[in-house]
Write a protein that holds these residues in place. Structure first.
Motif, PDB file in Angstrom:
ATOM      1  N   LEU A  59      -3.737  21.356  -6.473  1.00  0.00           N
ATOM      2  CA  LEU A  59      -2.772  20.314  -6.124  1.00  0.00           C
ATOM      3  C   LEU A  59      -2.123  19.794  -7.407  1.00  0.00           C
ATOM      4  O   LEU A  59      -2.811  19.518  -8.390  1.00  0.00           O
ATOM      5  CB  LEU A  59      -3.466  19.148  -5.402  1.00  0.00           C
ATOM      6  N   THR A  60      -0.810  19.673  -7.364  1.00  0.00           N
ATOM      7  CA  THR A  60      -0.056  19.083  -8.474  1.00  0.00           C
ATOM      8  C   THR A  60       0.628  17.825  -7.961  1.00  0.00           C
ATOM      9  O   THR A  60       1.381  17.879  -6.990  1.00  0.00           O
ATOM     10  CB  THR A  60       0.985  20.069  -9.023  1.00  0.00           C
ATOM     11  N   VAL A  61       0.356  16.694  -8.601  1.00  0.00           N
ATOM     12  CA  VAL A  61       0.897  15.409  -8.153  1.00  0.00           C
ATOM     13  C   VAL A  61       1.597  14.749  -9.336  1.00  0.00           C
ATOM     14  O   VAL A  61       1.044  14.686 -10.436  1.00  0.00           O
ATOM     15  CB  VAL A  61      -0.218  14.498  -7.599  1.00  0.00           C
ATOM     16  N   ALA A  62       2.814  14.271  -9.100  1.00  0.00           N
ATOM     17  CA  ALA A  62       3.615  13.620 -10.149  1.00  0.00           C
ATOM     18  C   ALA A  62       3.761  14.535 -11.367  1.00  0.00           C
ATOM     19  O   ALA A  62       3.759  14.084 -12.504  1.00  0.00           O
ATOM     20  CB  ALA A  62       2.999  12.279 -10.547  1.00  0.00           C
ATOM     21  N   GLY A  63       3.863  15.847 -11.102  1.00  0.00           N
ATOM     22  CA  GLY A  63       4.075  16.811 -12.170  1.00  0.00           C
ATOM     23  C   GLY A  63       2.838  17.162 -12.970  1.00  0.00           C
ATOM     24  O   GLY A  63       2.922  17.911 -13.944  1.00  0.00           O
ATOM     25  N   LYS A  64       1.653  16.656 -12.575  1.00  0.00           N
ATOM     26  CA  LYS A  64       0.431  16.921 -13.331  1.00  0.00           C
ATOM     27  C   LYS A  64      -0.648  17.470 -12.403  1.00  0.00           C
ATOM     28  O   LYS A  64      -0.668  17.137 -11.217  1.00  0.00           O
ATOM     29  CB  LYS A  64      -0.064  15.635 -14.003  1.00  0.00           C
ATOM     30  N   PRO A  65      -1.585  18.290 -12.941  1.00  0.00           N
ATOM     31  CA  PRO A  65      -2.708  18.760 -12.111  1.00  0.00           C
ATOM     32  C   PRO A  65      -3.494  17.583 -11.560  1.00  0.00           C
ATOM     33  O   PRO A  65      -3.794  16.622 -12.285  1.00  0.00           O
ATOM     34  CB  PRO A  65      -3.538  19.602 -13.093  1.00  0.00           C
ATOM     35  N   TYR A  66      -3.827  17.660 -10.285  1.00  0.00           N
ATOM     36  CA  TYR A  66      -4.527  16.559  -9.625  1.00  0.00           C
ATOM     37  C   TYR A  66      -5.928  16.972  -9.190  1.00  0.00           C
ATOM     38  O   TYR A  66      -6.910  16.300  -9.470  1.00  0.00           O
ATOM     39  CB  TYR A  66      -3.728  16.103  -8.400  1.00  0.00           C
TER      40      TYR A  66
END
Length: 869
Positions: free
Chosen positions: A278-285
């Protein structure tokens, strides 16, 4: 009679039968058509599509038999599913397995039976396509081939059921996406349940991963197995494999895979797994994953399973993106208010203890933590650290003097001694209870409900913040988010130190100068003092250092042009000319170069002042707008998604209203016709708005393709004038091509050029008086071409000039404005012209009309085509 045995893989086979969701379902023509064909083709009395359930065989389609099911123990099909080849019984009375079967000695008096097994997409035998007759008969190999061909058709229909189930799951996911009820986490949990049900797996998890900590953000699972918020060592989860794969990870049978020795398999015995990062707000989550203690046999996860997980992952990321954007905005708002309150209280000379008490209260409120303290780190005569408490939640606060820093129990927080020790020695944040690894230091609190944070001013350690007993635990993300507030605390501690020293040795004037310096340092927005003549930095505050990554000493050896990309050279020269002539310039958006080489966006505003010695100094505000632009991008993506979802139904609605308005359904009552006409006009406005929104989104995102070609200016402008005259006729306005440009060619995208002209001409027509005149003029300016559109309207109001090319800008923004429009037209024009390497501007005098003009580079007629995105 012999009752049929159960296959060795009966449990998995039954799961495949259940997965079809056909048992007990209503009759369907797609199956009935095939059984009718089978009965007619073979001339038998009975043809069936059967599914062999736990204790029965159930008929999905039945021709010639008045029954829905028979017991599995007396079924011929129970024997047929034991092998993949067709079971043929030419005379049941001569077969010891069936001679005394109730269905043979009694109704329907079966003599002949032929059953071709039906397979699931996973390869399990579900039931049969069988033909039955009360008369013995022979069954040739050619008959067997025909029955198998029909059975293959039935199998394709069963597979289509899987496809239909996939589409139903997507529809359910779409409904979740549009359902605004409940919190984002409730929505995500509902999506997990949908995924676990579709994939037929008992465990579904959305995980958040920080360093080596795996946290269950939300989950669905059997009772008493998992809980939200539960944490594990990331290296002991299958998600370690998933993130390393950087894509969809599918494991059908862990025991037979290359990962059989993985710690997660040893600990939890999960045999099948499917997951994605999952990538959230452009960063790995983290990951979205589903698993089961049962292997996925025999054929593993299907293409439908993989496609569904990809779509579900995208949906989860969008929900989390929106939630994080909302949380980030709320966090930033609360953070800014906390910093503003502290700075305002300090500047207004309030009691210093109350200032720090307020800061601690804001820290606890932001983090949801019940206890904490703020302390200043000092050094005694022997150079050993000692700590002075500024604020604490404990009532037995230590005396104003200093105590050894490593004895935190003095301040009512037993167990935090080692945590504070680590913060002071490493000058880095420490999350107590994190396993010591990879060079990270560990606190001794035993749980991640304790957090120690260093307070810096510039590159100096000023103090420590300790936060304790947070029930849900801290994350490294929280530690990072608190840095702006910690920077403010450091500035206040530094200012307090300065105040204390100056109160002893300086007079009131020097104290006032210190306060001014404190204001400079305390500003959350970057401020730089720059020598006008050399362009070198004289001084900067901490906000500039934080954004740029440079130290103060590095910047004081640097000129502003050294950290500015070359493409801003002309605009910077324009700024210096404006400072000389007007004394100020901005606001102006540009990019600066970070110490690590990447460019980051800032908004600058400059004022030219003289120092006491007569030297010229630029006082420049340098606001880092990285976060603002990220949130704006999320907003654009949301608007784009909504616009795409609305355009199709809205276009259909507008078309229907137009047909009704034109009398296709017959004559309407007068009031009804007026309402339909009003609805049609407003639907057209909505369609135009959505189209403009999508165009704007494509331009900003760089997704709009431009096909540049050499075209005749004269022919192009004549065509544009002719195409837009019909619109101008609605306002009784004449468009006139004031001069011609024979033989002149231009490198441009013909369609985008026409779009710019259509916007300018439609605006000019709307704002021109009846029987007015709109003039189009073209002029060659060296190697560039200038096209101007002039009207006789009221002109541009002075207060609107600065934002005329902004999105959604309108001079009359009231609900009752007389001129229509979306407010995006001129913004789109500017983007289109600039993408074609041109520029656009306007000239206007109130009451005397307006002239909008744009310039584009010219091109010789012989040059070929080229395109760019």
């Amino acid at each position: 009679m012999e009752a049929p045995e159960k296959p060795s893989n009966e449990r998995e086979r039954q799961q495949a039968v259940d997965a079809t969701r056909l048992v007990g379902s209503a009759p369907e023509e797609r199956f009935d058509r095939l059984t009718r064909l089978a009965r007619d083709l073979f001339g038998v009395e009975i043809a069936l599509v059967t599914l062999v359930d736990r204790d029965r065989q159930w008929f999905k389609s039945c021709q010639g038999l008045d029954a829905d099911e028979t017991p599995r123990s007396v079924s011929f099909c129970g024997h047929a599913i034991l092998e993949s080849r067709t079971l043929v019984v030419e005379n049941a009375l001569e077969d010891r397995r069936f001679a005394d079967n109730p269905l043979v000695v009694g109704a329907p008096n079966i003599r002949f039976y032929a059953g071709a097994p039906l397979h699931s997409p996973d390869g399990y035998r579900l039931g049969t396509l069988c033909i039955i007759d009360p008369r013995p008969r022979t069954f040739s190999p050619e008959d067997g081939r025909k029955l198998r061909d029909l059975a293959d058709c039935v199998e394709r229909e069963i597979a289509a059921s899987e496809r239909d189930r996939y589409h139903q799951a997507l529809e359910a996911l779409a409904r979740l996406q549009t359902d605004s009820a409940g919190t984002p986490w409730q929505t995500l949990n509902a999506g997990l349940r949908l995924g676990a049900d579709y994939l037929r797996l008992p465990f579904g998890i959305i995980s958040q991963i920080e360093r080596n900590l795996y946290r269950v953000a939300t989950q669905v699972s059997p009772p008493e197995t998992l809980e939200d918020g539960q944490t594990f060592d990331f290296r002991h989860t299958y998600c370690e494999i998933t993130l390393a794969a950087d894509g969809i990870m599918v494991i059908d049978h862990m025991a037979e895979s290359e990962y059989a020795s993985h710690p997660c398999y040893r600990d939890f015995q999960l045999e099948s797994y499917i997951g994605m990062p999952l990538t959230v707000a452009g960063k790995p989550y983290g990951t979205l994953n589903f698993s089961s203690p049962e292997p996925r046999k025999p054929n593993g996860f299907s293409r439908w399973d993989r496609d569904f997980l990809v779509l579900l992952t995208g949906w989860v990321e969008r929900v989390l993106d929106r939630w994080y954007a909302d949380q980030s905005l709320d966090w930033l708002r609360r953070m800014e208010m906390a910093m503003a309150r502290a700075q305002g209280a300090y500047i207004s000379d309030q009691d210093r203890a109350s200032v720090f008490d307020g800061l601690l209260a804001d820290l606890l409120d932001l983090t949801g933590c019940p206890q904490g303290f703020i302390g200043e780190v000092l050094r005694d005569a022997a150079g050993q650290p000692c700590m002075k408490t500024y604020a604490s939640t404990q009532t037995d606060r230590a005396s104003p003097g200093c105590a050894p820093a490593l004895h935190a129990s003095t301040y009512g927080f037993p167990g935090l001694e080692a945590l504070i020790d680590d913060v002071i020695r490493t000058e880095a944040a420490v999350l107590a209870g994190e396993t010591a690894n990879d060079g990270q230091r560990s606190g001794q609190g035993g749980a991640n409900g304790y957090l120690g944070l260093p307070i810096h001013h510039g590159d100096r350690l000023m103090g420590v913040v300790g936060l304790a007993n947070k029930s849900s635990g801290f994350t490294w993300e929280i530690a990072g988010q608190l840095k702006p507030l910690l920077r403010t605390i450091g500035q206040l501690i530094e200012a307090e130190r300065g105040e204390a020293a100056k109160r002893e040795a300086e007079d009131t004037l020097r104290n006032s100068e210190s306060r001014l310096r404190a204001l400079f340092e305390l500003s959350p927005v970057g401020i730089a003092l720059i020598d006008f003549d050399s362009d070198r930095f004289l001084d900067v505050n901490d906000a500039v250092l934080s954004s740029s990554g440079h130290s103060r000493s590095e910047l004081q050896r640097t000129a502003m042009r050294d950290i500015t990309p070359d493409r801003y050279t002309d605009r910077d020269a324009e700024e210096y000319r404006a400072l000389l002539s007007e004394g100020h310039f901005g606001p102006y958006e540009k990019e600066l170069l970070h110490r690590d080489g990447h460019a980051y966006p800032v908004m600058t505003h400059s004022v030219l002042v003289e120092d006491q010695g007569g030297g010229r100094v630029i006082w420049r505000i340098v606001e880092d707008i990285t976060e603002r632009k990220r949130l704006a991008r999320l907003q654009r993506e949301f608007i784009s998604t909504v616009s795409h979802e609305l355009r199709t139904p809205l276009t259909a609605l507008s078309g229907s209203l137009k047909l009704i308005d034109q009398g296709v359904v017959g004559e309407l009552p007068r009031k009804g016709a007026e309402m339909i006409a009003l609805a049609y006009r407003n639907s057209e406005r909505l369609v135009a708005l959505i189209n403009d929104l999508l165009d704007m989104e494509k331009l900003v995102a760089g997704k709009m393709t431009f096909r540049m070609a050499s075209v005749s200016v004269d022919e192009l402008l004549q065509a544009v004038v002719q195409e837009n005259q019909a619109y101008a006729n609605r306002f009784d306005v004449q468009i006139v091509l004031d001069n011609r440009a024979p033989g002149v060619t231009l490198l441009t995208d013909e369609m985008r050029f026409g779009q710019v002209m259509a916007n300018l001409l439609s605006n000019a027509a709307k704002f021109s008086p009846a029987r007015g005149r709109v003039e189009v003029r073209v002029d060659a300016l060296g190697d560039r071409l200038r096209v101007a559109v002039s009207d006789q309207g009221p002109g541009i109001p002075d207060e609107f000039r600065s934002r005329i090319f902004s999105a959604f800008a309108q001079a009359d923004s009231s609900d009752t404005r007389s001129k229509g429009g979306t407010g995006l037209g001129l913004a789109i024009c500017r983007e289109l012209v600039e993408r074609m390497e041109g520029r656009i501007d306007f000239e206007s005098e109130p009451g005397r009309g307006a002239t909008f003009h744009f310039e584009l580079p010219g091109l010789d007629a012989g040059e070929g085509e080229r395109s760019h995105g």
